[in-house]
Design a protein around this motif. Structure first.
Motif, PDB file in Angstrom:
ATOM      1  N   TYR A  19      38.794  13.436  29.274  1.00  0.00           N
ATOM      2  CA  TYR A  19      38.893  14.838  28.816  1.00  0.00           C
ATOM      3  C   TYR A  19      39.533  15.750  29.866  1.00  0.00           C
ATOM      4  O   TYR A  19      39.913  16.878  29.552  1.00  0.00           O
ATOM      5  CB  TYR A  19      37.504  15.402  28.516  1.00  0.00           C
ATOM      6  N   TYR A  56      43.186  17.101  29.317  1.00  0.00           N
ATOM      7  CA  TYR A  56      43.281  17.851  28.059  1.00  0.00           C
ATOM      8  C   TYR A  56      42.565  19.193  28.182  1.00  0.00           C
ATOM      9  O   TYR A  56      43.105  20.245  27.803  1.00  0.00           O
ATOM     10  CB  TYR A  56      42.678  17.025  26.915  1.00  0.00           C
ATOM     11  N   ALA A  61      38.403  18.469  22.077  1.00  0.00           N
ATOM     12  CA  ALA A  61      38.391  17.127  22.671  1.00  0.00           C
ATOM     13  C   ALA A  61      37.286  16.302  22.030  1.00  0.00           C
ATOM     14  O   ALA A  61      37.501  15.144  21.638  1.00  0.00           O
ATOM     15  CB  ALA A  61      38.186  17.229  24.175  1.00  0.00           C
TER      16      ALA A  61
END
Lengths: 186, 526
Positions: free
Chosen positions: A130, A133, A168
């Protein structure tokens, strides 16, 4: 007396550029002509489609130039590109560039600092998958909100962080075959 | 009739989504229901639109249902639900807050908001819902009747040269009726065709790539379409906020009080609903002519009639007349069903929602919208025709849901109108980029989308219509293939487009469209 309006300039530019592309670019960047003869039979070559498209652009330039010349606009906000639009695009480009750079390199940079194996072996595990992102997403959303509000604020970046984190999780938790950016590239 | 039953069976007998008390819930109707609720919420949110939700949901749907033929109807169900829901939901911000969420809802604000200020928001919303769903239903009936009929005619009477000429006619028509001038429409068509032709073709040399390796695979359709349609719109709206062209005042809301439909309301609005539904259906059947024109025509015509027939105590159009809401909402909603007539019968998308249905069909496979779909083969079953009747079943079911629960959900969505668009759009941008990446996991795909987004923004600055670009991008491949085949089939006749009276007529109409539809730049038709 007709004026040199943005539409007239656009029409003339489309005409000139399409003509130049048809005569110079098209012959140099296609493997076959407009029509070619293979084993005694004629067939349409790869240059036909683009030639038709450039032909439409030439026609478009002519029609637009004639429309603008004969019937100049009155009473409406004129269309066109100015410094304001180009400045906005430049800001947008900078925001997008920084966001995508952060998205691409946050994970690998931290992995090279904190681990020995590198990012590639960690990209399927939390929190690594994650990192890029959420960082890039926070910058993108926060900066665009700041742009729209014409002032940066903590609130904008908090919204960006929460949105990126939720997205996410939304894409990653139920859908195991989805790859979040940048995990398909590294 | 067998195919109709098979279509209904495919919807209700398809894969199960989940089981409730031991009863399997079929995926297609369940997805339609979810899509409808999503669509109403999206339509009720100013700045969001049905195509945005369709773009974001498509990769998720494909991930859930896969790319098998039985995925088609559940995916179409959700997309059709969004399309129908967004049509209804668009009236909410217009009525409650004087904010036209979409351009075609502007006319709804003229009478809807005055009714809200006079303490009749529920009545205004109920009239909007009733008119919208009636328009949509009548338009769908026109679709069910016309699309198969038109497709059969096309297959029976049109050969390859005629089909090539028909695509050219459609493109010139779209160029002529969309945007602020024919010239600008043609620029969009020419650029869309060019973008689609990069690195395609039959030769070994990838054409028009300028030797750039990254262009060797051409522009991915998802990045290009979402870039122009969604990113371009987001950039344009953000620019409006950046330059302070958007008022941030929150709309005034009136005390609702006890209100709702009154006795005689339905009788009052019925003639306006029927007239506007007809206008919307006729306009919707023409590819590229948007719902804004339908709403404007429906409202203008309705105002004329109302001015002659109204009683002194009835409000004028523009001052809170229920007839004004009815005339607008029926017209813009009637566009959506009829807009699928050219898609299903000719394979030519007429609006953004149709573009996403084609994208879904293209991604999943097994269904190619066009005249070939309506081949009534016997005893062999044409699976595409079963899907087509499945789509019709879903649309009818969507209308039923809209009639029954759509109104209540729509009235509950007033809260969405209060979400600040300056917070929402950047999030939608991130969602769209993520949707692109999960389909094409390369950061290069995001840059491609950004590039097309910038192009979409420039189009909006220069008042070049962006939808003709997308339609030309989608149709360029079909046009080129049809032309290649027609040329070969006629033995290399350079005048193959004039080889029959039908194709000659199409070509003459295409030429006439360009030269007769000329008008002053600036007279935009949305």
């Amino acid at each position: 007396m007709p004026r040199l309006t943005a539409d007239l300039v656009l029409g003339l530019a489309a005409l000139a550029l399409a003509l130049a592309a048809l005569l110079l670019w098209l012959p140099a960047d296609t493997g076959s002509g407009i029509v070619e003869r293979i084993r005694g039979q004629y067939r349409i070559g790869d240059a036909m489609g683009p030639a038709v498209a450039f032909g439409i652009l030439i026609l478009a330039g002519l029609v637009l130039a004639i429309e603008a010349w004969l019937k100049p606009v009155s009473g409406q906000r004129p269309s066109g590109l100015g410094r304001a639009q180009l400045g906005f695009l430049l800001l947008l480009f900078v925001i997008f560039l920084i966001s995508l750079l952060a998205m691409r390199w946050t994970g690998p940079a931290l992995a090279s600092l904190l681990t020995e194996g590198g990012y590639r072996s960690l990209r399927a595990s939390l929190p690594w998958k994650y990192l890029g992102y959420v960082t890039g997403g926070t910058i993108l959303v926060g900066s665009l909100i700041a742009l729209a509000e014409r002032r940066p604020s903590v609130r904008a970046f908090v919204i960006g962080f929460l949105a990126a984190l939720l997205l996410a999780m939304f894409y990653d938790l139920p859908f195991k075959d989805f790859l979040l950016p940048p995990n398909g590239d590294v | 009739m067998d195919y109709v039953l098979m279509g209904i069976g495919a919807v209700f007998g398809g894969p199960e989504l989940f089981s409730l008390a031991g009863i399997g819930i079929p995926a297609a109707p369940a997805m339609l229901f979810l899509g409808l609720l999503t669509g109403i919420a999206v339509g009720a949110t100013p700045g969001l639109a049905g195509p945005m939700a369709m773009a974001v949901s498509l990769p998720i749907l494909i991930s859930i249902f896969g790319v098998r033929p039985d995925a088609l109807l559940p995916v179409f169900g959700f997309l059709i639900g969004i399309m129908k829901g967004a049509t209804v939901g668009g009236a909410v911000p217009a009525v409650l807050f004087n904010i036209p969420g979409t351009p075609d809802a502007f006319m709804t604000t003229l009478d809807g908001y005055p009714m809200t200020r006079r303490g009749m928001p529920r009545r205004a919303l109920k009239i909007a819902h009733l008119s919208s769903v009636t328009g949509d239903t009548l338009s769908d009936i026109a679709l069910f009747v016309c699309a198969p009929f038109l497709a059969v005619l096309v297959e029976r009477f049109l050969d390859l040269p005629e089909k090539t000429a028909l695509i050219l006619l459609s493109l010139t028509f779209i160029a002529a009726v969309m945007g602020s001038s024919v010239g600008k429409g043609l620029i969009a068509i020419g650029l869309g065709m060019l973008a689609a032709m990069v690195a395609t073709g039959q030769d070994f040399h990838p054409r028009l790539t300028l030797g750039i390796e990254a262009l060797g695979q051409g522009f991915p359709m998802v990045s290009a379409v979402l870039g122009i349609l969604i990113l371009g719109e987001i950039f344009w709206t953000l620019d409006d906020h950046w330059r302070g062209r958007v008022s941030r005042d929150t709309a005034q809301t009136a005390d609702a009080g006890p209100d709702g439909l009154r006795k005689g309301d339905v009788k009052r609005i019925l003639p306006h609903v029927l007239r506007s539904s007809l206008i919307g259906t006729v306009i919707g059947a023409l590819p590229g002519v948007g719902s804004t024109l339908a709403a404007t025509l429906g409202y203008t015509w309705g105002r004329k009639v109302h001015g002659r027939r109204k009683t002194p105590e009835q409000a004028d159009f523009g001052e809170g007349a229920p007839e004004g809401i009815a005339a607008t909402e029926a017209a813009n909603s009637a566009v959506s069903g009829a807009n699928l007539i050219p898609v299903l019968s000719l394979g030519i998308p007429g609006n953004a929602a149709a573009v996403f249905l084609i994208l879904a069909a293209d991604s999943i496979g097994g269904f190619n919208p066009g005249p070939g779909v309506f081949t009534f083969s016997h005893p062999q079953i044409n699976p595409e025709l079963v899907v087509a009747f499945g789509i019709f079943t879903l649309m009818a079911l969507g209308n039923l849901l809209n009639w029954t629960i759509g109104g209540a959900f729509m009235r509950g969505m007033g809260i969405m109108s209060r979400v600040p668009i300056r917070y929402l759009l950047p999030v939608v941008l991130l969602v769209t980029l993520t949707a692109i990446y999960v389909q094409d996991p390369r950061l290069g795909a995001l840059w491609t989308a950004f590039g097309f987004g910038v192009l979409g923004y420039l189009f909006r600055c220069l008042r070049i219509p962006h939808l003709p670009f997308v339609i030309a991008f989608i149709l360029a491949g079909s046009l080129e293939n049809a032309a290649r085949q027609a040329f070969s089939a006629t033995g290399g006749d350079p005048f193959f487009l004039f080889s029959s009276w039908v194709s000659t007529a199409f070509m003459l109409m295409a030429i006439a469209t360009v030269f007769l539809a000329g008008r002053a730049p600036g007279e935009g038709r949305g």
